[in-house]
Scaffold this motif. Structure first.
Motif, PDB file in Angstrom:
ATOM      1  N   VAL A 278       0.834  -1.195   0.000  1.00  0.00           N
ATOM      2  CA  VAL A 278       0.000   0.000   0.000  1.00  0.00           C
ATOM      3  C   VAL A 278       0.876   1.255   0.000  1.00  0.00           C
ATOM      4  CG1 VAL A 278      -0.221  -0.112   2.533  1.00  0.00           C
ATOM      5  CG2 VAL A 278      -1.921   1.127   1.216  1.00  0.00           C
ATOM      6  N   GLN A 279       0.427   2.268  -0.752  1.00  0.00           N
ATOM      7  CA  GLN A 279       1.133   3.565  -0.755  1.00  0.00           C
ATOM      8  C   GLN A 279       0.722   4.331   0.494  1.00  0.00           C
ATOM      9  OE1 GLN A 279       0.420   4.528  -5.248  1.00  0.00           O
ATOM     10  NE2 GLN A 279       1.408   6.296  -4.300  1.00  0.00           N
ATOM     11  N   LEU A 280       1.710   4.651   1.314  1.00  0.00           N
ATOM     12  CA  LEU A 280       1.426   5.358   2.565  1.00  0.00           C
ATOM     13  C   LEU A 280       2.291   6.617   2.666  1.00  0.00           C
ATOM     14  CD1 LEU A 280       1.495   2.424   5.170  1.00  0.00           C
ATOM     15  CD2 LEU A 280      -0.537   3.713   4.456  1.00  0.00           C
ATOM     16  N   PHE A 281       1.844   7.545   3.515  1.00  0.00           N
ATOM     17  CA  PHE A 281       2.633   8.714   3.944  1.00  0.00           C
ATOM     18  C   PHE A 281       2.883   9.710   2.799  1.00  0.00           C
ATOM     19  CE2 PHE A 281       4.352   5.103   6.731  1.00  0.00           C
ATOM     20  CZ  PHE A 281       3.318   5.234   7.631  1.00  0.00           C
ATOM     21  N   GLY A 282       3.612  10.800   3.143  1.00  0.00           N
ATOM     22  CA  GLY A 282       3.900  11.805   2.117  1.00  0.00           C
ATOM     23  C   GLY A 282       2.884  12.938   2.079  1.00  0.00           C
ATOM     24  N   HIS A 283       2.488  13.445   3.282  1.00  0.00           N
ATOM     25  CA  HIS A 283       1.534  14.568   3.292  1.00  0.00           C
ATOM     26  C   HIS A 283       2.240  15.924   3.388  1.00  0.00           C
ATOM     27  CE1 HIS A 283       1.827  13.757   7.717  1.00  0.00           C
ATOM     28  NE2 HIS A 283       1.840  15.060   7.759  1.00  0.00           N
ATOM     29  N   GLU A 284       3.572  15.911   3.622  1.00  0.00           N
ATOM     30  CA  GLU A 284       4.305  17.181   3.689  1.00  0.00           C
ATOM     31  C   GLU A 284       5.087  17.336   2.392  1.00  0.00           C
ATOM     32  OE1 GLU A 284       6.494  17.533   7.362  1.00  0.00           O
ATOM     33  OE2 GLU A 284       4.702  17.130   8.566  1.00  0.00           O
ATOM     34  N   PHE A 285       4.569  18.193   1.506  1.00  0.00           N
ATOM     35  CA  PHE A 285       5.168  18.242   0.163  1.00  0.00           C
ATOM     36  C   PHE A 285       4.971  19.590  -0.500  1.00  0.00           C
ATOM     37  CE2 PHE A 285       0.752  16.835  -0.403  1.00  0.00           C
ATOM     38  CZ  PHE A 285       0.315  17.682  -1.406  1.00  0.00           C
ATOM     39  N   CYS A 286       5.787  19.814  -1.542  1.00  0.00           N
ATOM     40  CA  CYS A 286       5.529  20.854  -2.524  1.00  0.00           C
ATOM     41  C   CYS A 286       5.424  20.123  -3.858  1.00  0.00           C
ATOM     42  CB  CYS A 286       6.690  21.840  -2.556  1.00  0.00           C
ATOM     43  SG  CYS A 286       6.564  23.020  -3.917  1.00  0.00           S
ATOM     44  N   ALA A 287       4.387  20.415  -4.638  1.00  0.00           N
ATOM     45  CA  ALA A 287       4.176  19.696  -5.897  1.00  0.00           C
ATOM     46  C   ALA A 287       3.748  20.671  -6.987  1.00  0.00           C
ATOM     47  CB  ALA A 287       3.108  18.615  -5.707  1.00  0.00           C
ATOM     48  N   ARG A 288       3.846  20.204  -8.228  1.00  0.00           N
ATOM     49  CA  ARG A 288       3.430  21.029  -9.365  1.00  0.00           C
ATOM     50  C   ARG A 288       2.165  20.422  -9.993  1.00  0.00           C
ATOM     51  NH1 ARG A 288       6.502  24.557 -11.605  1.00  0.00           N
ATOM     52  NH2 ARG A 288       8.487  23.578 -11.138  1.00  0.00           N
TER      53      ARG A 288
ATOM     54  N   SER B 257     -11.389  24.543 -11.439  1.00  0.00           N
ATOM     55  CA  SER B 257     -10.529  24.469 -10.258  1.00  0.00           C
ATOM     56  C   SER B 257      -9.875  25.821  -9.937  1.00  0.00           C
ATOM     57  CB  SER B 257      -9.435  23.432 -10.520  1.00  0.00           C
ATOM     58  OG  SER B 257      -8.423  23.521  -9.565  1.00  0.00           O
ATOM     59  N   ARG B 258      -9.502  25.997  -8.659  1.00  0.00           N
ATOM     60  CA  ARG B 258      -8.707  27.171  -8.252  1.00  0.00           C
ATOM     61  C   ARG B 258      -7.270  27.038  -8.782  1.00  0.00           C
ATOM     62  NH1 ARG B 258      -7.642  26.890  -2.614  1.00  0.00           N
ATOM     63  NH2 ARG B 258      -8.390  24.742  -2.537  1.00  0.00           N
ATOM     64  N   PHE B 259      -6.887  25.868  -9.241  1.00  0.00           N
ATOM     65  CA  PHE B 259      -5.492  25.608  -9.609  1.00  0.00           C
ATOM     66  C   PHE B 259      -5.349  25.365 -11.105  1.00  0.00           C
ATOM     67  CE2 PHE B 259      -6.232  24.168  -5.268  1.00  0.00           C
ATOM     68  CZ  PHE B 259      -5.338  24.989  -4.600  1.00  0.00           C
ATOM     69  N   HIS B 260      -4.204  25.779 -11.633  1.00  0.00           N
ATOM     70  CA  HIS B 260      -3.951  25.624 -13.065  1.00  0.00           C
ATOM     71  C   HIS B 260      -2.664  24.839 -13.282  1.00  0.00           C
ATOM     72  CE1 HIS B 260      -6.391  29.330 -12.592  1.00  0.00           C
ATOM     73  NE2 HIS B 260      -7.118  28.665 -13.478  1.00  0.00           N
ATOM     74  N   VAL B 261      -2.536  24.264 -14.463  1.00  0.00           N
ATOM     75  CA  VAL B 261      -1.348  23.485 -14.798  1.00  0.00           C
ATOM     76  C   VAL B 261      -0.103  24.343 -14.560  1.00  0.00           C
ATOM     77  CG1 VAL B 261      -0.105  22.322 -16.667  1.00  0.00           C
ATOM     78  CG2 VAL B 261      -2.595  22.091 -16.474  1.00  0.00           C
ATOM     79  N   GLY B 262       0.868  23.780 -13.840  1.00  0.00           N
ATOM     80  CA  GLY B 262       2.111  24.506 -13.578  1.00  0.00           C
ATOM     81  C   GLY B 262       2.152  25.201 -12.221  1.00  0.00           C
ATOM     82  N   ASP B 263       0.977  25.438 -11.596  1.00  0.00           N
ATOM     83  CA  ASP B 263       0.976  26.042 -10.252  1.00  0.00           C
ATOM     84  C   ASP B 263       1.730  25.137  -9.281  1.00  0.00           C
ATOM     85  OD1 ASP B 263      -0.602  28.141 -11.037  1.00  0.00           O
ATOM     86  OD2 ASP B 263      -2.456  27.392 -10.104  1.00  0.00           O
ATOM     87  N   ARG B 264       2.412  25.752  -8.327  1.00  0.00           N
ATOM     88  CA  ARG B 264       2.977  24.951  -7.239  1.00  0.00           C
ATOM     89  C   ARG B 264       1.992  24.952  -6.077  1.00  0.00           C
ATOM     90  NH1 ARG B 264       8.139  26.824  -5.072  1.00  0.00           N
ATOM     91  NH2 ARG B 264       7.130  28.833  -5.346  1.00  0.00           N
ATOM     92  N   VAL B 265       1.869  23.789  -5.420  1.00  0.00           N
ATOM     93  CA  VAL B 265       0.903  23.666  -4.322  1.00  0.00           C
ATOM     94  C   VAL B 265       1.538  22.961  -3.126  1.00  0.00           C
ATOM     95  CG1 VAL B 265      -1.200  23.668  -5.737  1.00  0.00           C
ATOM     96  CG2 VAL B 265       0.026  21.508  -5.361  1.00  0.00           C
ATOM     97  N   ALA B 266       0.979  23.255  -1.949  1.00  0.00           N
ATOM     98  CA  ALA B 266       1.285  22.513  -0.724  1.00  0.00           C
ATOM     99  C   ALA B 266      -0.067  22.129  -0.120  1.00  0.00           C
ATOM    100  CB  ALA B 266       2.091  23.367   0.241  1.00  0.00           C
ATOM    101  N   ALA B 267      -0.046  21.320   0.958  1.00  0.00           N
ATOM    102  CA  ALA B 267      -1.321  20.780   1.452  1.00  0.00           C
ATOM    103  C   ALA B 267      -1.382  20.779   2.968  1.00  0.00           C
ATOM    104  CB  ALA B 267      -1.513  19.359   0.947  1.00  0.00           C
ATOM    105  N   ARG B 268      -2.609  20.685   3.479  1.00  0.00           N
ATOM    106  CA  ARG B 268      -2.812  20.273   4.871  1.00  0.00           C
ATOM    107  C   ARG B 268      -3.183  18.797   4.826  1.00  0.00           C
ATOM    108  NH1 ARG B 268      -8.908  21.884   6.124  1.00  0.00           N
ATOM    109  NH2 ARG B 268      -9.613  22.131   3.978  1.00  0.00           N
ATOM    110  N   ALA B 269      -3.010  18.101   5.947  1.00  0.00           N
ATOM    111  CA  ALA B 269      -3.130  16.643   5.910  1.00  0.00           C
ATOM    112  C   ALA B 269      -4.506  16.136   6.306  1.00  0.00           C
ATOM    113  CB  ALA B 269      -2.084  16.022   6.828  1.00  0.00           C
ATOM    114  N   LYS B 270      -5.046  16.671   7.408  1.00  0.00           N
ATOM    115  CA  LYS B 270      -6.303  16.132   7.953  1.00  0.00           C
ATOM    116  C   LYS B 270      -7.462  16.901   7.342  1.00  0.00           C
ATOM    117  CE  LYS B 270      -4.051  15.009  12.260  1.00  0.00           C
ATOM    118  NZ  LYS B 270      -3.615  15.629  13.512  1.00  0.00           N
ATOM    119  N   LEU B 271      -8.302  16.184   6.629  1.00  0.00           N
ATOM    120  CA  LEU B 271      -9.372  16.861   5.899  1.00  0.00           C
ATOM    121  C   LEU B 271     -10.712  16.681   6.606  1.00  0.00           C
ATOM    122  CD1 LEU B 271      -8.275  15.832   2.315  1.00  0.00           C
ATOM    123  CD2 LEU B 271      -7.661  17.854   3.649  1.00  0.00           C
ATOM    124  N   PRO B 272     -11.571  17.702   6.530  1.00  0.00           N
ATOM    125  CA  PRO B 272     -12.912  17.566   7.103  1.00  0.00           C
ATOM    126  C   PRO B 272     -13.774  16.673   6.212  1.00  0.00           C
ATOM    127  CG  PRO B 272     -12.677  19.691   5.996  1.00  0.00           C
ATOM    128  CD  PRO B 272     -11.331  19.005   5.899  1.00  0.00           C
TER     129      PRO B 272
END
Ligand SMILES: [Zn+2]
Length: 365
Positions: free
Chosen positions: A65-75, A83-98
């Protein structure tokens, strides 16, 4: 694509797997910088901490199973048309979702919801060449923030939530036990939130030095002094208004066990607040009467919201929170992910402050 999959505790393998198919409401991304959180690095080894039972069950019933990896910067590679996001934007995330459905979520108290998924625990995270992440988890990264710093925004948003929980009053005295990444973040955010004297505690000279650079009035090395006495002296015998406990956890990983929590209780003034940031991984024996007798408040942070995450982008982009000094280990290439887990699980041994980061695809030579 290549992805790290877990077959069991202490058994992660880099394999070719089908690329994820993006569902509506998700954003397809290419991870650029990823770091295991301390919790993930411990869970990968089966060390008791937050969510061990949940991870154990997944390994027993779903491995590999693919696990972990919630602290990231991605394209961003692909998103919904609206979407609020477009191809090429850089994004980061929060881990626990409502969950978006329960009474708490429906009454705009989603920071209290515990029914939603956690990225990396219930959903695949970013230890892969491509990942599909729920859009509600993401924030756009400002151009002034590097990929490496952006990978720290998730933890920073938890630190923002922790300091908000303290509801500091102007000039409150603050003590922070532990000057790892979250301790150093809480230090800087407390400063920005009007703290008066800030005293920090660690057992590593290098962490104390960074702490002074980032704004601590006194960075105490607990190996070199009696911390409880020193804090009492610095607060006119009173104890601090607010104490953050960011050092507890398994002594096997160089953490403080429950000793720093006991010290936190002793160094908080009557009626003061202790903010519990650490995960201990085991039940603790505490004399609650001591808290009752001195009207101590032992509080725990809410989960970080979209607003907290968006605020972290402003804090770092404007230079008000500095992360570079805390990033001590950067590894190159997706193959080095297990090494990042090893360093992050044993930060004391490797003199790491932030978790070890992985630049997923190094620039071609
Ligand atoms: Zn909910």
């Amino acid at each position: 694509m290549k992805a790290w999959r877990f077959y069991g505790f202490n058994d992660m393998r880099l394999e070719d797997v089908p690329a994820p198919v993006r569902a509506p409401g998700q954003v397809l991304v290419e991870p650029l910088f990823v770091q295991p959180s301390v919790t993930e690095a411990q869970l990968a080894r089966g060390i008791p901490t937050l969510a061990l039972d949940r991870i154990k069950r997944r390994l027993e019933t779903e491995a590999p199973v693919q696990l972990f990896g919630h602290e990231f910067c991605a394209r961003v590679l692909e998103s919904d048309a609206a979407s609020r996001f477009h191809v090429g934007d850089r994004v980061a995330a929060r881990a626990k979702l409502p969950c978006g459905k329960c009474p708490l979520c429906k009454s705009e108290r989603s920071e209290l919801c515990r029914k939603g998924p956690v990225i990396g625990f219930d959903l695949p995270g970013c230890f892969s060449e491509i990942a599909s992440i729920p859009e509600i988890a993401l924030v756009k990264v400002d151009d002034r923030i590097s990929d490496s710093e952006a990978a720290c925004l998730q933890s920073l948003s938890d630190s923002v939530a922790a300091v908000e929980t303290a509801q500091l009053r102007i000039a409150d005295s603050v003590v922070i036990f532990g000057q790892g990444s979250m301790g150093l973040e809480c230090l800087q955010i407390a400063r920005l939130s009007g703290a008066g004297q800030v005293i920090t505690v660690d057992v590593r000279d290098e962490a104390c030095e960074i702490s002074r650079e980032l704004g601590a009035d006194h960075a105490l090395n607990a190996r070199a002094c009696d911390v409880v006495e020193a804090i009492r002296d610095l607060t006119d015998g009173n104890g601090a208004d607010v104490v953050f406990e960011c050092a507890g956890g398994s002594p096997k990983q160089g953490l403080a066990g429950n000793q720093t929590l006991l010290q936190a209780l002793e160094t908080t003034r009557s009626g003061g607040k202790i903010i519990g940031v650490s995960w201990f991984g085991a039940p603790l024996l505490l004399n609650i009467d001591l808290l009752r007798e001195r009207s101590l408040r032992y509080l725990f942070p809410d989960i970080s919201t979209q607003a907290h995450l968006a605020h972290t982008v402003q804090l770092v982009a404007s230079g008000r929170v500095r992360l570079k000094a805390t990033i001590t280990h950067v590894l190159s290439g997706i193959e080095s992910v297990p090494r990042a887990f090893e360093i992050t699980a044993n930060k004391g041994k490797y003199k790491a402050i932030n978790p070890a980061q992985v630049m997923m695809r190094p620039p071609e030579a």
